[in-house]
Scaffold this active site. Structure first.
Site, PDB file in Angstrom:
ATOM      1  N   ASP A 177       0.965  -1.124  -0.068  1.00  0.00           N
ATOM      2  CA  ASP A 177       0.116   0.013  -0.085  1.00  0.00           C
ATOM      3  C   ASP A 177       0.919   1.147  -0.116  1.00  0.00           C
ATOM      4  OD1 ASP A 177      -2.015  -1.800   0.274  1.00  0.00           O
ATOM      5  OD2 ASP A 177      -2.071  -1.489   2.683  1.00  0.00           O
TER       6      ASP A 177
HETATM    7  N1  URA Z   1      -1.182  -5.953   3.757  1.00  0.00           N
HETATM    8  C1  URA Z   1      -1.645  -4.724   3.916  1.00  0.00           C
HETATM    9  O1  URA Z   1      -2.631  -4.556   4.566  1.00  0.00           O
HETATM   10  N2  URA Z   1      -1.150  -3.871   3.380  1.00  0.00           N
HETATM   11  C2  URA Z   1       0.354  -3.946   2.619  1.00  0.00           C
HETATM   12  O2  URA Z   1       0.541  -3.272   1.951  1.00  0.00           O
HETATM   13  C3  URA Z   1       0.683  -5.408   2.683  1.00  0.00           C
HETATM   14  C4  URA Z   1       0.111  -6.361   3.267  1.00  0.00           C
END
Ligand code: URA
Length: 235
Positions: free
Chosen positions: A97
């Site tokens: 993310d």
């Molecule tokens: N899980 C998440 O919630 N975000 C990420 O970036 C990776 C795994």
């Protein structure tokens, strides 16, 4: 095929198509046909001379906050490819993310990337999550055993409370073998301990080591071999 030839610098994509149509290209000794799919391991020749495939590069980036994990962002935000060398076309192996930091592989090795991202490979990924509130033993157990998300139950996870202080928060280490969208955040939301900070520290048995936030490095051949074994890539 045409892309492989064009990437190897044989000719433009259009000219490569013509070479194939004229029967001047062979794949593993057989005359190629237009539209034929080739793997990076196939032996290509033009007029009997071997075509050197594009060299393979695989990097580890310690992703900072604020970068999107795509090659191009229509909103113009920084992408994880911005810090990377731009002489070959690279792409990230999966996504973190925008507000997740840490270990992200970036490669032009399509076979390896595809296999690593395939759910059947069950590549272990370890995250350190700072979550709101004090997580009870029952909360940890729920995360370990599986959480009902809207896209189904999560697979068992390896979860530990880390010995790290943060006022009003708990640090967790969470290892999952799936790669669903925003999975760790959604799992922690269900147990009512929303994620405040999230970093990936390990991927497929590889760790960040001394790599600092925002920096990248090439993987060592031993690290690539390890990934190939986990992903079941045979060359
Ligand atoms: N899980 C998440 O919630 N975000 C990420 O970036 C990776 C795994």
């Amino acid at each position: 095929m045409h892309r492989a030839l064009a990437q190897a610098g044989v000719a433009s994509r259009r000219a490569a198509e013509l070479l194939v149509a004229e029967g001047r290209v062979t794949v593993n000794g057989e005359v190629a046909h237009v539209g034929q799919v080739v793997q990076s391991t196939d032996r290509l020749e033009v007029d009997g001379s071997p075509v050197n495939p594009e060299p393979i590069y695989t990097y580890m980036l310690n992703k900072p906050m604020g970068m999107v994990s795509t090659a191009y962002d229509p909103e113009g935000r920084p992408t994880v490819l911005d810090p990377m060398p731009d002489d070959v076309r690279l792409y990230p192996v999966g996504r973190l993310d925008i507000d997740t930091t840490g270990l992200l592989l970036i490669t032009n090795d399509g076979d390896l990337a595809h296999q690593l991202m395939h759910p059947s490979s069950k590549v272990p990924k370890t995250y350190e999550a700072m979550v709101a509130g004090r997580v009870s033993a029952a909360g940890v157990r729920q995360l370990r055993e599986g959480i009902e998300l809207e896209d189904g139950m999560t697979q068992p996870a390896v979860v530990e409370i880390l010995d790290r202080q943060a006022p009003g928060c708990t640090w967790l280490s969470i290892e999952i073998t799936e790669g669903r969208n925003r999975q760790v955040r959604r799992m922690c939301d269900v147990i009512e301990h929303p994620v405040r900070k999230l970093a990936r520290t390990r991927y497929g048995g590889l760790g960040l080591g001394k790599l600092r936030r925002g920096e990248f490095r090439s993987l060592a051949s031993t690290e690539i071999t390890k990934l190939e074994q986990i992903a079941g890539v045979t060359r």
